[in-house]
Write an enzyme that holds these catalytic residues in place. Sequence first.
Site, PDB file in Angstrom:
ATOM      1  N   HIS A  80       0.886  -1.170   0.000  1.00  0.00           N
ATOM      2  CA  HIS A  80       0.000   0.000   0.000  1.00  0.00           C
ATOM      3  C   HIS A  80       0.920   1.214   0.000  1.00  0.00           C
ATOM      4  CE1 HIS A  80      -3.661  -2.396   0.683  1.00  0.00           C
ATOM      5  NE2 HIS A  80      -2.814  -3.209   1.309  1.00  0.00           N
ATOM      6  N   ARG A 176      -8.071  -5.644   2.634  1.00  0.00           N
ATOM      7  CA  ARG A 176      -7.500  -6.449   3.714  1.00  0.00           C
ATOM      8  C   ARG A 176      -8.497  -6.918   4.769  1.00  0.00           C
ATOM      9  NH1 ARG A 176      -2.880  -8.107   1.284  1.00  0.00           N
ATOM     10  NH2 ARG A 176      -1.667  -6.337   0.529  1.00  0.00           N
TER      11      ARG A 176
END
Length: 234
Positions: A80, A176
């Site tokens: 990320h 996630r």
Amino acid sequence: MNVKIVEHTPNPERVIASAAKLCYSPTDIDSLLQKQTPDNVEKFLKMLVEMGHESPIEHVSFTFAVEGVSRSLSHQLVRHRIASYSQQSQRYVRLNQFKYIIPPEIAKDSYLKNVYIQHMINSQRTYDELVYGLIASGRSEKEAIEDARYAFPNACETRIMFTMNARVLMNFFKHRCCNRAQWEIKALADEMLKLVKEIAPMIFNYAGPSCLCGICPESKMTCGKINEVKELYG
């Protein structure tokens, strides 16, 4: 796993509402800020979510401190990319007895757990021998541990601090918090979501896996539990 928020933008929901309101208002900034009552903030944030106007939430950020997670997790986390990371260095920190994470599926089988732990013991022994050997050959301690760290497994425990803005967090949770995410980073994401909801419940009211606000994006690879997921994150 220990997860905490060490800092965040003060009054995050007021900041976002003010930034978004500015886009649609002829009012000067001081007057606009004075009009941001709790009721006005709540109404405008609801409208913002319905409109899908996401750029204003980038004005708010959260800094997390995380301990008791594996290098396997941190390798996934740094994918990320719109975030700032600081991680405990194995180049500068000598690990005389490294800690490690045991996956639950391994932990519940006594034989596999013993095999796993023995591998960790062997990894530590290999690391120590490499450090001593490299120092004996004339390398400095820093140079020795810099090379010896290659013997450590992904299970090696690490500490990390990172900062993400709220828009990045929303994207992070979509990926996630999903049931198909790897178990350790999913546990981290779920804990992070709980923490940010305590601080900014209106911003993160609809945060969670992608299927909360539509169909599952995993197609044939779906977990098939969309109703249970919606009830859990509701």
